[in-house]
Scaffold this motif. Structure first.
Motif, PDB file in Angstrom:
ATOM      1  N   ALA A  22       1.564 -98.647  79.276  1.00  0.00           N
ATOM      2  CA  ALA A  22       2.805 -99.070  79.916  1.00  0.00           C
ATOM      3  C   ALA A  22       3.400 -97.892  80.683  1.00  0.00           C
ATOM      4  O   ALA A  22       3.509 -96.785  80.135  1.00  0.00           O
ATOM      5  N   VAL A  23       3.790 -98.139  81.906  1.00  0.00           N
ATOM      6  CA  VAL A  23       4.263 -97.076  82.788  1.00  0.00           C
ATOM      7  C   VAL A  23       5.687 -97.347  83.228  1.00  0.00           C
ATOM      8  O   VAL A  23       6.041 -98.495  83.556  1.00  0.00           O
ATOM      9  N   SER A  24       6.497 -96.315  83.249  1.00  0.00           N
ATOM     10  CA  SER A  24       7.867 -96.433  83.729  1.00  0.00           C
ATOM     11  C   SER A  24       8.261 -95.159  84.461  1.00  0.00           C
ATOM     12  O   SER A  24       7.556 -94.147  84.389  1.00  0.00           O
ATOM     13  N   GLY A  25       9.365 -95.222  85.182  1.00  0.00           N
ATOM     14  CA  GLY A  25       9.887 -94.041  85.844  1.00  0.00           C
ATOM     15  C   GLY A  25       9.415 -93.845  87.266  1.00  0.00           C
ATOM     16  O   GLY A  25       9.818 -92.884  87.923  1.00  0.00           O
ATOM     17  N   HIS A  26       8.551 -94.704  87.737  1.00  0.00           N
ATOM     18  CA  HIS A  26       8.054 -94.612  89.115  1.00  0.00           C
ATOM     19  C   HIS A  26       7.507 -95.985  89.500  1.00  0.00           C
ATOM     20  O   HIS A  26       7.077 -96.748  88.629  1.00  0.00           O
ATOM     21  N   THR A  27       7.504 -96.271  90.775  1.00  0.00           N
ATOM     22  CA  THR A  27       6.929 -97.532  91.236  1.00  0.00           C
ATOM     23  C   THR A  27       5.446 -97.552  90.906  1.00  0.00           C
ATOM     24  O   THR A  27       4.665 -96.764  91.464  1.00  0.00           O
ATOM     25  N   PHE A  28       5.063 -98.425  89.996  1.00  0.00           N
ATOM     26  CA  PHE A  28       3.700 -98.423  89.468  1.00  0.00           C
ATOM     27  C   PHE A  28       2.667 -98.609  90.569  1.00  0.00           C
ATOM     28  O   PHE A  28       1.602 -97.968  90.553  1.00  0.00           O
ATOM     29  N   SER A  29       2.947 -99.476  91.505  1.00  0.00           N
ATOM     30  CA  SER A  29       1.975 -99.770  92.564  1.00  0.00           C
ATOM     31  C   SER A  29       1.754 -98.576  93.495  1.00  0.00           C
ATOM     32  O   SER A  29       0.805 -98.587  94.286  1.00  0.00           O
ATOM     33  N   ASP A  30       2.573 -97.566  93.405  1.00  0.00           N
ATOM     34  CA  ASP A  30       2.428 -96.341  94.207  1.00  0.00           C
ATOM     35  C   ASP A  30       1.735 -95.219  93.435  1.00  0.00           C
ATOM     36  O   ASP A  30       1.783 -94.059  93.862  1.00  0.00           O
TER      37      ASP A  30
END
Length: 117
Positions: A22-30
């Motif tokens: 799980a990723v947070s803190g930035h636009t994942f698609s970028d």
């Protein structure tokens, strides 16, 4: 960028596991994303990469067995691992990079995968 890996565990040889990150803190698609692993007494090595274009790249030792994927709507990276072997035993970590030409410099904490023979 914050990353949280999960899904590791103990499995018999030939079995399957699916890891999630799980990723947070930035636009994942970028983000370009990758899975890496470190076995006891060995250096960390990359396993599979998936770029923001969704193109993928695998190390030879997992080709045909592992599949990396991403769900940009869920901000989540996956690693489907099939036909697991004892030599796949390692701590698996997810990583991200923002700069297309930079290092993978954002890391999750890792999840342990143990494959018994």
């Amino acid at each position: 960028v914050q990353l949280q890996a999960s899904g590791g565990g103990l499995v018999q040889a030939g079995g399957s596991l699916r890891l999630s990150c799980a990723v947070s803190g930035h636009t994942f698609s970028d983000l370009d994303m990758g899975w890496f692993r470190q076995a006891p007494g060995k250096e960390r090595e990359f396993v599979a990469l998936i770029w923001r274009s969704s193109a993928t790249y695998y190390r030879d030792f997992v080709k045909g067995r592992f599949t990396i994927s991403r769900d940009n709507a869920k901000n989540t990276l996956y690693l489907q691992m099939n036909s697991l072997k004892p030599e796949d035993t390692a701590v698996y970590s997810c990583a991200a990079r923002i700069d297309r030409t930079g290092e993978y410099d954002h890391w999750g904490q890792g999840t342990l995968v143990t494959v018994s023979s």
